[in-house]
Motif scaffolding. Structure first.
Motif, short mmCIF file in Angstrom:
data_model
loop_
_atom_site.label_atom_id
_atom_site.label_comp_id
_atom_site.label_asym_id
_atom_site.label_seq_id
_atom_site.Cartn_x
_atom_site.Cartn_y
_atom_site.Cartn_z
N PHE A 19 26.22 32.56 41.93
CA PHE A 19 26.38 31.69 40.94
C PHE A 19 27.65 31.31 40.39
N TYR A 20 28.49 32.55 40.01
CA TYR A 20 29.79 32.59 39.25
C TYR A 20 30.75 32.10 40.47
N GLN A 21 30.71 32.29 41.72
CA GLN A 21 31.48 31.63 42.99
C GLN A 21 31.51 30.26 42.90
N ALA A 22 30.19 29.79 42.81
CA ALA A 22 29.89 28.20 42.78
C ALA A 22 30.45 27.74 41.70
N LEU A 23 30.77 28.12 40.52
CA LEU A 23 31.27 27.80 39.26
C LEU A 23 32.99 27.88 39.57
N GLY A 24 33.29 28.31 40.87
CA GLY A 24 34.81 28.46 40.87
C GLY A 24 35.53 29.82 40.50
N CYS A 25 34.95 30.74 40.15
CA CYS A 25 35.47 32.10 40.08
C CYS A 25 35.66 32.85 41.24
N ARG A 26 36.88 33.30 41.35
CA ARG A 26 37.22 34.16 42.50
C ARG A 26 36.99 35.67 42.09
N LEU A 27 36.28 36.46 42.71
CA LEU A 27 35.72 37.75 42.38
C LEU A 27 36.30 38.75 43.11
N ARG A 28 36.62 40.11 42.52
CA ARG A 28 36.83 41.12 43.31
C ARG A 28 35.72 42.42 42.93
N GLU A 29 35.58 42.85 43.78
CA GLU A 29 34.37 44.09 43.84
C GLU A 29 34.92 45.32 43.06
N ILE A 30 33.73 45.96 42.53
CA ILE A 30 34.23 47.08 41.88
C ILE A 30 33.27 48.13 42.47
N SER A 31 33.46 49.37 43.10
CA SER A 31 32.69 50.28 43.57
C SER A 31 32.85 51.51 42.70
N MET A 32 31.89 52.25 42.62
CA MET A 32 32.04 53.65 41.82
C MET A 32 32.65 54.60 42.79
N SER A 33 32.73 54.66 44.04
CA SER A 33 33.29 55.54 44.94
C SER A 33 33.81 54.79 46.03
N GLU A 34 34.91 55.26 46.60
CA GLU A 34 35.37 54.60 47.89
C GLU A 34 34.43 54.64 48.87
N GLY A 35 34.13 53.43 49.74
CA GLY A 35 33.24 53.27 50.49
C GLY A 35 31.89 52.99 50.19
N GLU A 36 31.62 52.81 48.82
CA GLU A 36 30.21 52.42 48.53
C GLU A 36 30.18 50.88 48.36
N ASP A 37 28.90 50.62 48.43
CA ASP A 37 28.40 48.98 48.20
C ASP A 37 28.96 48.84 46.73
N PRO A 38 29.42 47.54 46.62
CA PRO A 38 29.89 47.14 45.17
C PRO A 38 28.70 47.38 43.97
N VAL A 39 29.12 47.77 42.73
CA VAL A 39 27.90 47.73 41.78
C VAL A 39 28.52 46.61 40.81
N ALA A 40 29.77 45.97 40.94
CA ALA A 40 30.30 45.17 39.88
C ALA A 40 31.10 44.16 40.50
N TRP A 41 31.37 43.01 40.06
CA TRP A 41 32.02 42.11 40.62
C TRP A 41 32.86 41.56 39.19
N MET A 42 34.10 41.21 39.39
CA MET A 42 35.09 41.09 38.17
C MET A 42 35.87 39.88 38.53
N THR A 43 35.93 38.68 37.59
CA THR A 43 36.86 37.54 37.92
C THR A 43 38.16 37.85 38.23
N VAL A 44 38.78 37.60 39.14
CA VAL A 44 40.22 37.41 39.25
C VAL A 44 41.05 36.14 38.75
N GLU A 45 40.17 35.25 38.94
CA GLU A 45 40.29 33.86 38.72
C GLU A 45 39.16 32.97 38.29
N GLY A 46 39.41 32.30 37.39
CA GLY A 46 38.14 31.49 36.87
C GLY A 46 38.18 31.02 35.40
#
Length: 132
Positions: A19-46
């Motif tokens: 949804f947020y990518q469709a609105l034009g946001c560029r996101l970076r992933e946040i993981s709690m530990s190296e190599g784990e699946d993302p638990v969050a995405w934060m806008t880098v631009e939007g």
């Protein structure tokens, strides 16, 4: 002081990311530990400084309850001067806020405190750590 992040707890991380990518946001992933699946995405631009994440991730950085569920919002502000940040927390409490968490150094390199306004909306206050 400026709003630097709006934390949105979501029910479906992939759906919200799309949804947020469709609105034009560029996101970076946040993981709690190296190599784990993302638990969050934060806008880098939007259009807004948005972080979307699971309730499990919200519970990690805000364990004071109630557990943030989908639909919960925490608005973060960043204050570069530690004294000003402490003054904001004190002023908020005097104005009727409930202090959820006092400042503590967090692994992302900032001190962080949380208060709830009289209606229960949570505000996070970020400032340099005690070692800076």
């Amino acid at each position: 002081m400026a709003v630097t992040e709006i934390n949105l707890v979501v029910a479906d991380l992939d759906r919200s990311r799309s949804f947020y990518q469709a609105l034009g946001c560029r996101l970076r992933e946040i993981s709690m530990s190296e190599g784990e699946d993302p638990v969050a995405w934060m806008t880098v631009e939007g259009f807004a400084p948005v972080s979307i994440h699971t309730s499990a991730f919200a519970e990690w950085w805000d364990p004071w309850g109630p557990i943030p569920l989908a639909g919960a919002t925490t608005i973060d502000v960043t204050i570069d001067d530690r004294n000003d940040a402490f003054d904001l927390l004190t002023g908020a409490e005097k104005a009727g806020a409930t202090i959820i968490a006092q400042f503590r150094d967090m692994p992302w390199g900032q001190a962080y405190a949380i208060f709830a306004d009289p209606d229960g909306y949570r505000w996070g206050v970020k400032t340099p750590t005690s070692g800076e």
